[in-house]
Structure formats: structure tokens, C-alpha cells
Design a protein around this motif. Structure first.
Motif, mmCIF file in Angstrom:
data_model
loop_
_atom_site.group_PDB
_atom_site.id
_atom_site.type_symbol
_atom_site.label_atom_id
_atom_site.label_comp_id
_atom_site.label_asym_id
_atom_site.label_seq_id
_atom_site.Cartn_x
_atom_site.Cartn_y
_atom_site.Cartn_z
ATOM 1 N N LEU A 66 39.774 52.447 66.530
ATOM 2 C CA LEU A 66 38.847 51.866 65.564
ATOM 3 C C LEU A 66 38.833 50.342 65.606
ATOM 4 N N THR A 67 39.936 49.746 66.041
ATOM 5 C CA THR A 67 40.007 48.282 66.106
ATOM 6 C C THR A 67 39.672 47.748 67.487
ATOM 7 N N GLY A 68 39.188 48.617 68.367
ATOM 8 C CA GLY A 68 38.718 48.164 69.668
ATOM 9 C C GLY A 68 39.767 48.105 70.756
ATOM 10 N N ARG A 69 40.955 48.626 70.499
ATOM 11 C CA ARG A 69 41.969 48.672 71.542
ATOM 12 C C ARG A 69 41.729 49.882 72.445
ATOM 13 N N THR A 70 42.317 49.877 73.624
ATOM 14 C CA THR A 70 42.199 50.993 74.562
ATOM 15 C C THR A 70 43.423 51.868 74.441
ATOM 16 N N VAL A 85 50.777 54.319 73.042
ATOM 17 C CA VAL A 85 50.579 53.129 73.865
ATOM 18 C C VAL A 85 49.098 52.793 73.901
ATOM 19 N N SER A 86 48.775 51.549 73.598
ATOM 20 C CA SER A 86 47.394 51.082 73.671
ATOM 21 C C SER A 86 47.365 49.723 74.351
ATOM 22 N N ARG A 87 46.223 49.399 74.934
ATOM 23 C CA ARG A 87 46.058 48.121 75.608
ATOM 24 C C ARG A 87 45.132 47.225 74.808
ATOM 25 N N GLY A 88 45.403 45.953 74.857
ATOM 26 C CA GLY A 88 44.611 44.973 74.132
ATOM 27 C C GLY A 88 45.472 43.759 73.844
ATOM 28 N N LYS A 89 44.977 42.871 73.037
ATOM 29 C CA LYS A 89 45.747 41.684 72.702
ATOM 30 C C LYS A 89 47.034 42.086 71.972
ATOM 31 N N PRO A 90 48.187 41.526 72.385
ATOM 32 C CA PRO A 90 49.445 41.877 71.726
ATOM 33 C C PRO A 90 49.648 41.152 70.407
ATOM 34 N N TYR A 91 48.580 40.704 69.811
ATOM 35 C CA TYR A 91 48.634 39.993 68.535
ATOM 36 C C TYR A 91 47.285 40.181 67.845
ATOM 37 N N LEU A 93 44.656 40.987 64.290
ATOM 38 C CA LEU A 93 44.478 41.989 63.242
ATOM 39 C C LEU A 93 44.515 43.414 63.791
ATOM 40 N N GLY A 94 43.898 43.639 64.943
ATOM 41 C CA GLY A 94 43.886 44.979 65.513
ATOM 42 C C GLY A 94 45.280 45.498 65.785
ATOM 43 N N MET A 95 46.125 44.659 66.354
ATOM 44 C CA MET A 95 47.494 45.067 66.647
ATOM 45 C C MET A 95 48.279 45.291 65.358
ATOM 46 N N ILE A 96 48.052 44.457 64.358
ATOM 47 C CA ILE A 96 48.755 44.603 63.080
ATOM 48 C C ILE A 96 48.370 45.915 62.400
ATOM 49 N N ALA A 204 58.238 48.441 61.264
ATOM 50 C CA ALA A 204 58.393 47.347 60.297
ATOM 51 C C ALA A 204 58.824 46.060 60.986
ATOM 52 N N ASP A 205 59.715 46.172 61.967
ATOM 53 C CA ASP A 205 60.186 44.974 62.665
ATOM 54 C C ASP A 205 59.116 44.428 63.602
ATOM 55 N N GLN A 206 58.350 45.322 64.244
ATOM 56 C CA GLN A 206 57.237 44.847 65.065
ATOM 57 C C GLN A 206 56.207 44.117 64.204
ATOM 58 N N LEU A 207 55.940 44.658 63.026
ATOM 59 C CA LEU A 207 55.003 44.002 62.117
ATOM 60 C C LEU A 207 55.544 42.656 61.642
ATOM 61 N N SER A 208 56.846 42.583 61.451
ATOM 62 C CA SER A 208 57.451 41.314 61.040
ATOM 63 C C SER A 208 57.259 40.256 62.116
ATOM 64 N N ARG A 209 57.435 40.646 63.377
ATOM 65 C CA ARG A 209 57.252 39.688 64.470
ATOM 66 C C ARG A 209 55.785 39.290 64.614
ATOM 67 N N LEU A 210 54.879 40.228 64.331
ATOM 68 C CA LEU A 210 53.449 39.933 64.460
ATOM 69 C C LEU A 210 52.942 39.032 63.338
ATOM 70 N N THR A 211 53.508 39.175 62.145
ATOM 71 C CA THR A 211 52.946 38.502 60.965
ATOM 72 C C THR A 211 53.865 37.443 60.370
ATOM 73 N N HIS A 212 55.130 37.398 60.820
ATOM 74 C CA HIS A 212 56.129 36.500 60.241
ATOM 75 C C HIS A 212 56.392 36.816 58.768
ATOM 76 N N VAL A 213 56.112 38.062 58.404
ATOM 77 C CA VAL A 213 56.451 38.582 57.074
ATOM 78 C C VAL A 213 57.704 39.435 57.227
#
Length: 240
Positions: A66-70, A85-91, A93-96, A204-213
Motif C-alpha cells: 500500500l505504501t508503494g514498496r515492492t 522482505v520488501s524493496r524500497g527506500k530503507p527510510y 514513511l513507507g518503511m515506518i 520496535a527497535d527497527q522503528l526506533s532507528r528509523l524515527t529516533h523515537v
């Protein structure tokens, strides 16, 4: 033959989209008790958790698309873990959103299912679940995953085609209760695992690295979604 096909299509439409009567109150309570009996004991949960993993990884995959990733593929493992596993930008909104969809998918699916059941759409729920499993099957990339999804989808298909209204209702309510109450436990398991082992590759940890939250705040989000879903969905199912 053509006439039969033309007359059967409206019948099929009516069968799927028509509303069915609510089951007896004792059926709703009994299916809740059955769901709790599967989710709470550790031994049964280890087996039943495979169904939650299907919803978890399916959530990752659906939001990735839905966010345009492959979407490259989904793997389900016998230890009830999974990998999407999906392909696209590793950062971005779509990845988050893709990373956040896993732990939130089972309770949100349960909430959506509760809304359908509250509206009397028991057959529609069963057919939608079967369709989602068929779509997911196309993306499964390992034998255990294929077996798990085929068996689960086959169960939905058999009940939706062959079972009577009462059996369909009991099965649908049991599935939705399981998604709601079973959707609560994984976030607590993740919290315990992070406290004991670190689990630094968790969602949760991947999201933390993506968002700095902080990962703890993402865990709080997972808890909030699952607990609010079980309370809201439970009210719909119980009619209170």
C-alpha cells in the motif's frame, strides 16, 4: 448452462453480502472462553501463535504494498517467527508504516472482524479471510509457510462452503476473539524478551532507528492498539 450461471451469480452475491442473524449469547461467551483457553496456556499458545504470525507478517506485506514498496516474499517458521522482505527506500514513511504494521495487524484485523460480525456479515468475514490468505500464499517463500497458510485457508474455505449457519457463526466468532485476545500477548512477549535478551532486531527497535523515537514508546503503541482493539471489539461482539 449460461442461464444457470446468470442466476447463480446473484445468489452467490446474496450469500456473501447478506447479513446473518446473530448467534445465541452463549455462543459468543463460549467462543471467548475457547479463545482464552488457547491463548493463555503456554503449550497451546505455542501452536496457535502460528495464526497470529500469519496476520503479523501479512500486515507487514499489505502495508508494504500500500505504501508503494515492492514485496519480495514472506517466510513463516515453525518456531512461530516470520520474515517479510520488501524493496524500497530503507527510510521514510513507507518503511515506518511497514515496520509498525506487524504487531498492530492481528488486533486491528480482529477489530475489523468484530465490526463485520456486529453488522451480521458472518459469511463475508469468512470469504474475506479466505481471499486474504490466498493472496498471501502467492508471496510465501518456504515450505512450512505454504503448509501453514494452505491449512488455515482450507479451514476457512470448508467452513464457509459446507458448514451450516450456526457452525459458521461459532467459527467466525472464535477466530475474531482469537485475533483480539491473541493480539495482546505478542507485545508483552516482546517486552519481556527485550528486557532479558535485548532483541535489538525487533520491530520496535527497527522503528526506533528509523524515527529516533525510543523503542519503549513503540512498544507502548503496540500495547495501546492491542488493548484498545480488544476492548472495542469485545463491546461489539458482546453487544454492550
Amino acid at each position: 448452462m449460461d442461464s444457470l450461471a446468470l442466476t447463480s451469480l446473484p445468489d452467490l452475491w446474496d450469500r456473501v453480502f447478506a447479513s446473518q442473524p446473530d448467534p445465541d449469547r452463549w455462543v459468543v461467551i463460549a467462543t471467548l472462553v475457547a479463545a482464552l483457553a488457547v491463548v493463555v496456556p503456554h503449550g497451546l499458545w505455542r501452536v496457535a501463535r502460528n495464526a497470529i504470525t500469519i496476520a503479523h507478517e501479512g500486515g507487514h506485506g499489505l502495508v508494504a504494498l500500500l505504501t508503494g514498496r515492492t514485496l519480495t516474499g514472506i517466510r513463516l517458521h515453525s518456531d512461530t517467527s516470520g520474515l517479510t522482505v520488501s524493496r524500497g527506500k530503507p527510510y521514510g514513511l513507507g518503511m515506518i508504516l511497514t515496520a509498525a504494521a506487524g504487531y498492530t495487524a492481528p488486533p486491528l484485523l480482529g477489530l475489523g472482524g468484530a465490526a463485520l460480525l456486529a453488522a451480521g456479515h458472518i459469511t463475508l468475514l469468512l470469504w474475506l479471510a479466505t481471499a486474504l490468505l490466498v493472496v498471501m500464499l502467492v508471496m510465501i517463500r518456504n515450505a512450512y509457510g505454504v503448509l501453514t497458510v494452505v491449512l488455515t485457508g482450507g479451514m476457512f474455505l470448508l467452513v464457509s462452503w459446507l458448514a451450516g449457519p450456526q457452525v459458521q457463526a461459532a467459527f467466525a466468532y472464535a477466530v475474531v476473539w482469537f485475533l483480539l485476545v491473541g493480539g495482546v500477548r505478542p507485545a508483552f512477549e516482546l517486552q519481556t524478551k527485550r528486557a532479558r535478551e535485548g532483541a535489538r532486531d525487533s520491530d520496535a527497535d527497527q522503528l526506533s532507528r528509523l524515527t529516533h523515537v525510543p523503542a519503549a514508546l513503540w512498544l507502548f503503541l503496540f500495547h495501546t492498539v492491542s488493548l484498545c482493539s480488544v476492548m472495542g471489539g469485545g463491546r461489539w461482539l458482546l453487544g454492550v
